[in-house]
Each structure stands twice: as C-alpha cells, then as structure tokens.
Design a protein around this motif. Structure first.
Motif: not given
Length: 307
Positions: A18, A21-22, A231, A261, A264-265, A268-269, A293, A296, A298
């Motif tokens: 994750l 991915a962020y 994260v 997904i 949420e990401l 967070g950014l 950001p 983040f 989870i």
C-alpha cells in the motif's frame, strides 16, 4: 511550463505494498495533470539477491488493476549496468572515487555510534590510503564527499539541510560484491530518463542530499523531490509487509474495489476532499493545486479483509 515527468520505481521483492501504491498514485497524478506529462515505470532490481521471481509481473498486474497506466516501461535496472559503470568512470576521472576494503566491524570500531534514526557515518579509513595496496577483501568503491552543506526545498517536507562529511561520510557507489548502490543507480536513471519530479517515501529524505551532490558531479541538475509520509497501521506504526491487508493484491482478492483503494489513498495525498470511492477521471478533475499528503493510516476494515 515544461511537462512534468515522474516515475514509480518499486523493488520487485514482493507484491505491491500500500505504501508503494500511495507513491505510485501521487506520481501518476502529478504527471497526468501536466500537459504532455510522462509517467515511467522502473523496476529497481539491481540488488539481485533480494529479487523475488515473478514479483515484477505481479506488481505490473496490481498497477493495471488500479488503472495506473504508464507511458514508458517497465524498465529494468539490471539491463542498464553499462550506464552505472560509465558514471563511476566519469566520477573516478575527477578523483572522486576510491576503493575501500573495510568490513562493517572495522567501521563500527572507529565510527561514532549513530543516534536513533541516523546512519553510521563512514570514518574515512580508506580515504587517503594507497589504492594500489593489497586488499583484505574485494573492495567497495566510495564517493569522496566534501565538508559542505547540501540544501533543497522538498515539495512536502520543506527545507532540508545536510552536511555530507559530518552526517553521511564517503558513501558506497558499488559494493564489494559488484552490486551498484542505490544512491548511484537512482541518480543515473533519474537523469537519463529526464525526471523532473520524484515522489517517494519520507524514509528516503536523508538520502537526497548525496543524490543531489552526485547529480552535480555528473554535470546535471537533480529533479524536484516530494517525500510523502509513510503508510501506517491502526496504531500509527509503519505498515509492515506482513500485516494483513498491507498489499493491494490481498485487498482486491478480498473484494475491495479499485475505486475504494484509490479514494482512500487520494484523500491521504490531499488530492480528494474525502476518502469516498473515486475513479481516475475524478482524480484528474480534482481542484487540488498540489500534493498535500498526511500520514496515511490504513482503514481498520482493510487490516483483516474477509475473503
């Protein structure tokens, strides 16, 4: 304004985390919101003993599943060894490279104990020794650094200053086993691929001054940097790879949609105002002027996804 060129550069040592991915989403968004921007996928597989067979293909599939398409790649570092060798030759021609046959024990006996979160500063044991002397072991190659401060303005962390000699010491460019060091290859690749902006985790912030210095010594200007918070899990601790729900693939297999997904990401950014599910089109329509950001955390429902 010149097009923004970004990259996502995972190490193929497992499935897409994750945290990866962020960073991938942040890099994709920066490039896609820039006219004629480019997004490059690079596999940092230079440390071959750590590479997991099939991991690169799984990371590619995980990115495709999220819709984060790239314009160039995947480019494998393992196919670019000639560029790293040429960079060392160029640095060596300037008297900036020397062999070092110190062991970790040799360094530990002389170096001051690092404070929490700091690296051991190489004490310069081989800096002024005759390079033609017999070596105790296959030597590493180190970069000779000056006693000067390197400063830059990070797009997230703000002003960062580091004295290379005091805080880092002469750092490794190629290990004794012949593997090129991250500090070298990332600079060579970013310069060669025309990166304008680099997004990565905050754990690499302290590496940046030496990379800026390397770029200068190679006759170039380093890209802009954006170091995003790591994260974390429900307790605020760095999200470990073994934590249930820490990987995109596990979440997808548990039935969590890509839009959830991404939402949420993106929240967070600082791209989206909430963590509601969203599409890539929604992300590109965001009114956010820049990345903003935060750490983040989870969502708890992701930590033990039900299959």
């Amino acid at each position: 304004m010149a097009p923004i060129v970004t990259r996502f550069a995972p190490s193929p040592t497992g499935d897409l985390h994750l945290g990866g991915a962020y960073v991938a989403l942040a890099s994709w968004w920066l490039a896609r919101r820039s006219p004629a921007g480019r997004y490059v996928l690079r596999m940092e597989d230079i440390d071959t003993p750590r590479v997991v067979t099939g991991s690169a293909e799984r990371i590619v599939a995980d990115l495709v599943g999220l819709g984060l398409a790239w314009d160039e790649g995947p480019i494998a570092q393992s196919e670019r060894l000639h560029l790293y060798a040429a960079a060392i030759d160029a640095l060596n021609a300037r008297g900036l490279v020397y062999p070092c046959d110190c062991s970790r024990a040799d360094i530990a006996r002389v170096a001051s104990a690092p404070h929490a979160g700091e690296e051991t500063v190489y004490p310069g044991l081989c800096r002024d020794r005759d390079p033609g002397r017999p070596m105790k072991r296959a030597p590493a190659l180190r970069m000779r650094v000056p006693d000067e401060e390197i400063s830059f303005d990070d797009g997230v962390a703000g002003r960062f200053v580091q004295n290379l000699a005091r805080d880092v010491g002469d750092f490794v460019l190629r290990r004794g086993d012949g593997v090129y060091a991250y500090q070298l290859v990332v600079v060579v690749d970013d310069l060669d691929m025309g990166m304008t902006d680099v997004v990565r985790g905050a754990d690499l912030l302290a590496s940046t001054p030496r990379q800026i210095f390397l770029a200068r010594m190679l006759g170039a200007t380093a890209p802009r940097y954006h170091h995003v918070p790591l994260v974390v899990d429900a307790h605020g601790e760095r999200l470990a790879k073994r934590t249930p729900g820490a990987h995109v693939r596990a979440l997808r297999e548990a039935g969590i949609a890509p839009e959830e997904i991404l939402g949420e990401l993106a929240h967070g950014l600082g791209i989206m105002p909430s963590g509601q599910p969203c599409s890539l089109r929604d992300l590109l329509a965001s009114t956010a002027a820049q990345l903003a950001p935060r750490a983040f955390r989870i969502p708890s429902r992701w930590l033990a996804p039900k299959r």
